[in-house]
Structures are given as C-alpha cells and as structure tokens.
Design an enzyme around this catalytic site. Sequence first.
Site, PDB file in Angstrom:
ATOM      1  CG  ASP A  13      -1.747  -1.255   1.361  1.00 30.13           C
ATOM      2  OD1 ASP A  13      -2.346  -1.666   0.352  1.00 30.13           O
ATOM      3  OD2 ASP A  13      -1.778  -1.837   2.457  1.00 30.13           O
ATOM      4  CE  LYS A  16       3.453  -2.254  -4.575  1.00 34.11           C
ATOM      5  NZ  LYS A  16       2.984  -1.953  -3.211  1.00 34.11           N
ATOM      6  N   GLY A  40      -4.197  -4.241  -4.775  1.00 31.99           N
ATOM      7  CA  GLY A  40      -4.814  -3.218  -5.599  1.00 31.99           C
ATOM      8  C   GLY A  40      -3.885  -2.040  -5.801  1.00 31.99           C
ATOM      9  CG  HIS A  41      -0.696  -1.572  -8.047  1.00 35.41           C
ATOM     10  ND1 HIS A  41       0.332  -1.921  -8.890  1.00 35.41           N
ATOM     11  CD2 HIS A  41      -0.378  -2.105  -6.848  1.00 35.41           C
ATOM     12  CE1 HIS A  41       1.227  -2.641  -8.227  1.00 35.41           C
ATOM     13  NE2 HIS A  41       0.805  -2.763  -7.001  1.00 35.41           N
ATOM     14  CD  GLN A 224       0.943  -8.991  -2.839  1.00 38.70           C
ATOM     15  OE1 GLN A 224       1.846  -9.348  -3.564  1.00 38.70           O
ATOM     16  NE2 GLN A 224      -0.300  -9.338  -3.083  1.00 38.70           N
TER      17      GLN A 224
END
Length: 423
Positions: A13, A16, A40-41, A224
């Site tokens: 988180d 990225k 999730g990005h 991650q």
Amino acid sequence: MTVDLLLGLQWGDEGKGKIVDVLTSNYDIIARFQGGPNAGHTLEFDGIKHVLRTIPSGIFHKDSVNIIGNGVVIDPVVFQKEIEGLEKFNLDIKKKLIISRKAHLILPTHRLLDAASEASKGKAKIGSTLKGIGPTYMDKTGRNGLRVGDIELEDFKERYRALADKHEAMIAFYDVAIQYNLAELEKEFFEAIEELKKLDFIDSEEYMHQAQKAGKSILCEGAQGSLLDVDFGTYPFVTSSNTTAAGACTGLGIAPNKIKEVYGIFKAYVTRVGSGPFPTELFDEVGATMARVGNEFGSVTGRQRRCGWLDLVALKYAVQVNGVTQLMMMKGDVLSGFETLKVCTEYNYKGQNISHFPYNIEPENVTPVYKEFKGWKQDLTGLTTYDQLPIELKEYIEFIEKEIEVPIKIVSVGPDRKQTITK
C-alpha cells in the site's frame, strides 16, 4: 535497452500504482512479476480514481505494452471484471495486454480452501484476503497447479476437474462451516475463461528476451511490499510470493545482470493491513488521524490499515535486500499538521539497541527507539517544486537520505499523478 524495477519497501500500500503510472511514459513495456488480485494499485488522474488488481499500471498509456508475467496468479473471474471496468475508457486491451502462459490460475476452489484454512486457525489467523492466493501458490510449488497455457489444451476441463475434486476433499478435512455453491462458481469461472482466451498468451521469457535485444525499455512492477516477501518478510504474516527484487527475475525470466535502476517506494509513515507484528504502530489519536487524513483503507479489500511512525530499521533492511538505487516518498502531505513527528532509528531488542532487522520483531522482543522532528502546518497538495516544501519536511527527507544512504528522487504530495515533486 533498460530494465528497471519498481518495488514497495514496507507492508504494501505504498503507492506503487501512482508511481508506475507517472513513470510509464518513459517505458515501452510494463511487466507485472508476482502476486494476485489481492493487491490493488490505485491510480488517480483527471478526477477519476482507478483500482487495478492484476493488470499492470501502464494500461492507461497508449504506447505501452503491458505484460502479466509467469510469477503472477490470475483469477479469471476477477480479471474479467477488471477488464469490463476499463471498457468505458476506450482502451485497446487486446493490443496492449498480453499474458504469460506460465502464469498460474486461481480456481474457485482455491478461494474456498483459503476461507476454510483461515477459519480453522481461529485467533491465530494470518489475515488472508481470502482471494485464493496462498492455496494457488501452494499448488504451484506442490506441482499440482493449472497454468494459463493449460487453457489451450484439449483436456483442460478434465485437468480442472481433477484438481477441484482434490480441493473439495481438502476443504472437508478442515471441518469448518463454509457455505458455497460450486456449480454456480464454476459456471462463472468457465465463462471468464472464454473471455481470457480473447487475449494473447505468450512465452513471456522469450518475449522479454527479444524485447531486450530490440532495445526496448522495460519497467518491472511488483505487488504488495518487501516486508510481505515469503522469505524476507515478517513470516508467517506474509504473502505467498517473492515481492523483493529477486522476484522480478523469477517472475519474468529476466537475468539479474540486466536490471539497472531499482526504484523503492515508501510512505512518509508506515501502514499495515491484517495481522502481524508492527513495532511503530500507533494506537492513539495520532494513528487515527493518519488513517483518516491518508484515507488508509484497502483499495481492493476495504480493510482499515494500521498506522505508525516511519521505521528506518525496516526501511534500511528492505533497501539492502532489494539493492534500491532511488527512493520515492509517498504521502508526505498526510503528515502536515502534526506538532511533532517521530522516526524509529533503532530497536531495543531483548534489552540491547540494534540497528538491523532481526529474525523476530514481535512486541515482546522489540521496542522502537525514536528520534523526534518538528512538524509543519503547510498544506502541501498544491506545491509543484522541491524548493516550495517547508524546511521541516526537507530536514525530515534529508535525515532519511543520510540514514538510508540512498537519494529520495520523488516526493508525492497527493494522490493525483500531477501531485508529484521531482527532487
């Protein structure tokens, strides 16, 4: 030809997705090398927030090719929904997105196994997102898994049935109450498989080799964070893949000596989702304020993130393991308004001060040692140059650079791609 690598240096988180999005205009190919749809990005631009789960963050740049590498695990159902969510943006997905045949598939029964395993642990649960990631990687290393290339085989459904039947027997072994309709889940799964077939499958290691020979620039994107690496993270409270730099080599088939820049992303503070030790975690109003101002909720799971002060012991460890060449600090704007900031510079480990990351960082063994900094009041979100930053923030940044011995090249002051200051 350049192959650069972008990694998160904390417990995920870190932001990225935004940085990949900022950088992608410099690269021909964006390649995701590990993880699954539990990661999730989040990208934000033109007033719209986008959450990508499996698809690389370069999908919005018209000239980039996006590769899902062999180290990724793909849930066809989640993947289909992700593609459907992008349809309104008029992207040529078939042209821009290609998938490694060696990437493993997440089956409906993998998700059920995940839920059964977590339920059986009771209070000892590890905080799984229940997306089937762990069981899929277990089948991969156990040499039982199904891969994207298997979809092209005539006996794919027979192979699926054999593995799903094995999973059902394992679910029964856990002896926990889980309600599910497998026939319904399988119908959805095989419909998604048909959609998946519309994309191009490639032998990705050969594709990457030829791209390098042709002088293409490549950015490898991790999911991650480094402290969730299955080998180097806070085991067993980790993910099931190698989130560190080595994972890019095994997850894409890229030789280590081809990697040039390693971009390390970290927050100006620290967050963690789910269970596991967190030495600098805050349980007071300061931590609650960080979570509120930073909107610290998972982009996929919606889970609230635990918040704490920046931990330089852990950050230095991640930098060393990954060979980071450039740092990028996210969410500097969230720290505006605090009278005092703290940074953990050492651990008191079993009564002795240490500056390296030990085997065990459980609270009974580790107490953080802090250095205090004066805070700032200024709103950073509209700033565009490094010179405009408050002196207190510059001192904070320069201290981190001195301790870590790697330059901070980017400071993010908001979620939008434009709110990015290059130093």
